[in-house]
Scaffold this active site. Structure first.
Site, short mmCIF file in Angstrom:
data_model
loop_
_atom_site.label_atom_id
_atom_site.label_comp_id
_atom_site.label_asym_id
_atom_site.label_seq_id
_atom_site.Cartn_x
_atom_site.Cartn_y
_atom_site.Cartn_z
N GLU A 199 -12.80 19.47 -19.57
CA GLU A 199 -13.39 19.83 -20.86
C GLU A 199 -12.32 20.06 -21.92
O GLU A 199 -12.49 19.70 -23.09
CB GLU A 199 -14.25 21.09 -20.72
CG GLU A 199 -15.43 20.93 -19.77
CD GLU A 199 -15.11 21.36 -18.35
OE1 GLU A 199 -16.01 21.92 -17.71
OE2 GLU A 199 -13.97 21.14 -17.90
N TRP B 158 -1.81 -4.20 16.97
CA TRP B 158 -2.75 -3.87 15.91
C TRP B 158 -4.08 -4.56 16.19
O TRP B 158 -4.13 -5.79 16.34
CB TRP B 158 -2.21 -4.33 14.55
CG TRP B 158 -0.89 -3.73 14.19
CD1 TRP B 158 0.31 -4.38 14.16
CD2 TRP B 158 -0.63 -2.39 13.83
NE1 TRP B 158 1.30 -3.51 13.78
CE2 TRP B 158 0.76 -2.28 13.58
CE3 TRP B 158 -1.43 -1.25 13.69
CZ2 TRP B 158 1.36 -1.09 13.20
CZ3 TRP B 158 -0.83 -0.06 13.31
CH2 TRP B 158 0.53 0.01 13.07
N ASP C 38 0.99 5.97 20.24
CA ASP C 38 1.37 5.15 19.09
C ASP C 38 2.56 5.67 18.29
O ASP C 38 3.13 4.93 17.49
CB ASP C 38 0.17 5.00 18.14
CG ASP C 38 -1.02 4.35 18.80
OD1 ASP C 38 -0.83 3.63 19.79
OD2 ASP C 38 -2.16 4.59 18.32
#
Length: 373
Positions: A46, A164, A194
């Protein structure tokens, strides 16, 4: 209001734990000022919109995506700015559930003689700030569960399968998801398998990297892991059981990680407790990239709000690892689990997104209970 919502969304990932807010000032049918909350601690929407409008704000209508604040925080109350500018009308999409503000901001504006309309663009505003609203209403963060899958629902393949599962385009999309959230959460199984960084590695990357959170009951996270080695640069939290080895905590703390201890039961850590702590630390939008164990735990505990499944055109068969373990009947009985489902191409893959129906129905019930526009 649509313009205000578009502006608010520009700051996605930069305002937490504050909401995203946009504001537009309209005078005689023309937009004369606009603004949005750009970052946590910065000026509110605002204020920016009124500054751009200048004297033309007097007698104007202001459209704002969330109830204007009425308390001093890092910035002055927006209600005072609106009153001082002499606006005639304020159109608000949704009330702010923050107990310090809820209804009071609107009340102050009406008390100053400003007309207030509530509910315009409510549904889109609720979606925009789903994380903030859930945190204010429940003390928990929004949880987006993301998985990369083969066509037959496997998250890893048999020996010889590529590292992947999905395409580079899908991985780029995940990096963008990371940039838009506050925290990326995984389980220790994913970390050990991983050794991920869990960062946004696009070029250029986002200004702010998400925090990392590891669910690790026994503190098996190696101090030499990628997450631990970068803990001084990127906020890193490891949630463990109260009885976990103190020497392992010292080693991880020495790398810069923060260890949280929780009372654990037969099923391990209570994920809701961990998420509650994360929200209390300002992480109200969590992306879960864990494996089958974490995904199943979250679904079983009813903690998932949204799901993103990246499907690659591969079939791994029974030697692949299934995405989920034993899930509750609510995941398959009765109405479909997901609503507002979207299916979009992503490189060679397909991305399926949707909201968990329980969350959507809860939001709908709340919408019906709110004041009409």
């Amino acid at each position: 209001m649509e313009k205000a919502l578009e502006l608010a969304a520009v700051a996605r990932g930069r305002t937490s734990p504050n909401p995203m807010v946009g504001a537009v000032v309209v005078r005689d049918g023309e937009i004369v000022g606009s603004g949005f909350h750009r970052r946590f601690g910065g000026p509110h929407a605002e204020v920016g919109a009124l500054a751009e409008a200048g004297p033309r704000a007097a007698g104007a209508t202001v459209y704002v995506t969330l109830e204007p604040c009425c308390v001093w925080g890092k910035t002055p109350p927006c209600t005072e700015a609106l009153i001082h500018a002499g606006v005639a009308r304020v159109v608000v999409a949704i009330e702010d559930p923050n107990p310090e503000i809820a209804g009071r901001g609107i009340g102050q504006l009406r008390g100053a003689g400003i007309e207030v309309a509530l509910g315009v663009g409510r549904r889109n505003a609720e979606r925009l700030n789903a994380a903030y609203l859930k945190f204010r209403r429940t003390g928990l963060p929004r949880v987006l569960l993301k998985l990369a899958l083969s066509l037959d629902g496997r998250i890893t393949g048999p020996p010889g399968a590529p590292r992947w599962v999905t395409s580079e385009a899908s991985r780029d999309r995940v990096h963008r998801m990371r940039a838009q959230c506050d925290c990326v959460m995984i389980g220790i199984g994913t970390l050990l398998a991983d050794d991920p960084l869990l960062t946004d590695r696009r070029s250029p990357a986002a200004e702010r990297q998400p925090a990392r959170l590891v669910l690790d009951s026994d503190l098996r996270t190696p101090p030499g892991s990628a997450i631990a080695r970068t803990a001084r640069e990127i906020r890193t939290f490891i949630a463990c059981a109260e009885e976990a080895d103190r020497r392992r905590e010292e080693a991880l703390s020495g790398e810069g990680a923060v260890v949280w201890r929780f009372t654990s039961g037969e099923g391990g850590l209570a994920v809701a407790d961990v998420l509650g702590r994360a929200a209390a630390e300002g992480m109200i939008d969590v992306l879960c990239e864990g494996g089958a164990g974490v995904a199943t735990s979250l679904l079983s505990a009813g903690l998932v709000d949204d799901i993103a499944l990246f499907y690659a055109p591969r079939i791994f068969g029974v030697e692949g690892v299934a995405a989920f373990g034993m899930v509750p009947g609510s995941c398959y009985a009765g109405e479909p689990l997901l609503t507002e489902v979207r299916l979009t191409p992503c490189g060679d893959d397909w991305l399926l997104e949707g909201r968990v129906r329980r969350s959507a129905e809860r939001d709908s019930d709340q919408e019906k209970s709110c004041s009409p526009a």
